[in-house]
Enzyme design. Structure first.
Site, PDB file in Angstrom:
ATOM      1  N   SER A 146       0.857  -1.185   0.000  1.00 28.21           N
ATOM      2  CA  SER A 146       0.000   0.000   0.000  1.00 28.21           C
ATOM      3  C   SER A 146       0.889   1.229   0.000  1.00 28.21           C
ATOM      4  O   SER A 146       2.036   1.175   0.468  1.00 28.21           O
ATOM      5  CB  SER A 146      -0.895   0.015   1.245  1.00 28.21           C
ATOM      6  N   TYR A 159      -2.028  -0.590  10.532  1.00 24.52           N
ATOM      7  CA  TYR A 159      -2.005  -0.936   9.108  1.00 24.52           C
ATOM      8  C   TYR A 159      -0.713  -0.444   8.461  1.00 24.52           C
ATOM      9  O   TYR A 159      -0.078  -1.168   7.688  1.00 24.52           O
ATOM     10  CB  TYR A 159      -3.216  -0.323   8.421  1.00 24.52           C
TER      11      TYR A 159
END
Length: 255
Positions: A146, A159
């Protein structure tokens, strides 16, 4: 090399978390390039629908009902792929969960759950897949990270930690597995208008913000993720390893 350099004919691929969203688009892209694709998830009905959609476009696929955090089951399933399919050539670690909360709002059990799914499971899957790939003297591992790996914002610490670790794992595995002809790379998506992001992508304020924040001035379309995964899985990318490619419309490079 020509277009044949992108062919995946005769290759077996596993894409985790591929019943919908970006994982499904990647699975569909690999199948369109000729690979036989195991479509993975935890809901049989969704898997069967995804496989049917791939087959309707001429691709070859099969459902693989599997929780990737179940380590003994992962080992059993991977051994089965080796025995029944002759091996595995491509692994795409796409499964990921997200939990947007402040640093002090998490209990440690939730931290461990997220990091377990987003980082430890890809580590384990990659190691088990690499055992099969060594036997075939080569393979491709692609981690879906990501843009939250290299950058961060408040309210997303766990995350970001997991995805940053997955970037590091990509480099570490590339160093470990290169001698076996296995390349390991990563794809870092930006803002994609997936089903999971439906509410956000329908918000005109976010669309306006992205129009100013990204070079291409828009959300990514889910199908736009597939090309880079097919490339990294193909012979055309045979000398690329340890790299993370951002597919983000210019988000990271746009000031």
């Amino acid at each position: 090399m020509g277009l044949t350099g992108f062919s995946l004919e005769g290759r077996n691929a596993l894409v985790t978390g591929s019943a919908r969203g970006l994982g499904f688009e990647i699975a569909k892209g690999l199948a369109a390039a000729g690979a036989f694709v195991f479509v993975n998830g935890r809901r049989r009905e969704a898997l069967e629908e995804a496989v049917a959609a791939i087959e309707s476009e001429g691709g070859k696929a099969a459902p693989l009902l599997l929780d990737v955090t179940d380590r003994p089951l992962v080992e059993t399933v991977l051994r089965g792929i080796g025995e029944e399919q002759g091996g595995l050539d491509i692994l795409v670690n796409n499964v990921g969960i997200r939990d947007r909360r402040g640093l002090f709002d998490f209990d440690m059990e939730d931290v461990e759950r997220l990091i377990g799914a987003d980082l430890i499971a890809p580590f384990h899957l990659s190691r088990e897949a690499a055992k099969l790939m060594r036997a075939r003297q080569g393979g491709r591992i692609i981690n879906i990270t990501s843009i939250a790996g290299p950058i961060s914002n408040k309210g997303d610490a766990v995350y970001t930690t997991a995805k940053g670790g997955l970037d590091a794992l990509t480099r570490a595995l590339a160093a470990e597995l290169g001698e076996h002809g296995i390349t390991v790379n990563a794809v870092a998506p930006g803002f994609f208008a997936t089903e999971a992001n439906a509410a956000m992508s329908a918000n005109p304020e976010i669309a306006d913000w992205l129009s100013r924040r990204t070079s291409l001035a828009r959300w990514g379309r889910p199908e736009e993720i597939a090309g880079v995964a097919v490339f990294l899985a193909s012979p055309a990318a045979s000398y690329i390893t340890g790299q993370t490619i951002a597919v983000d419309g210019g988000y990271l490079s746009h000031f």
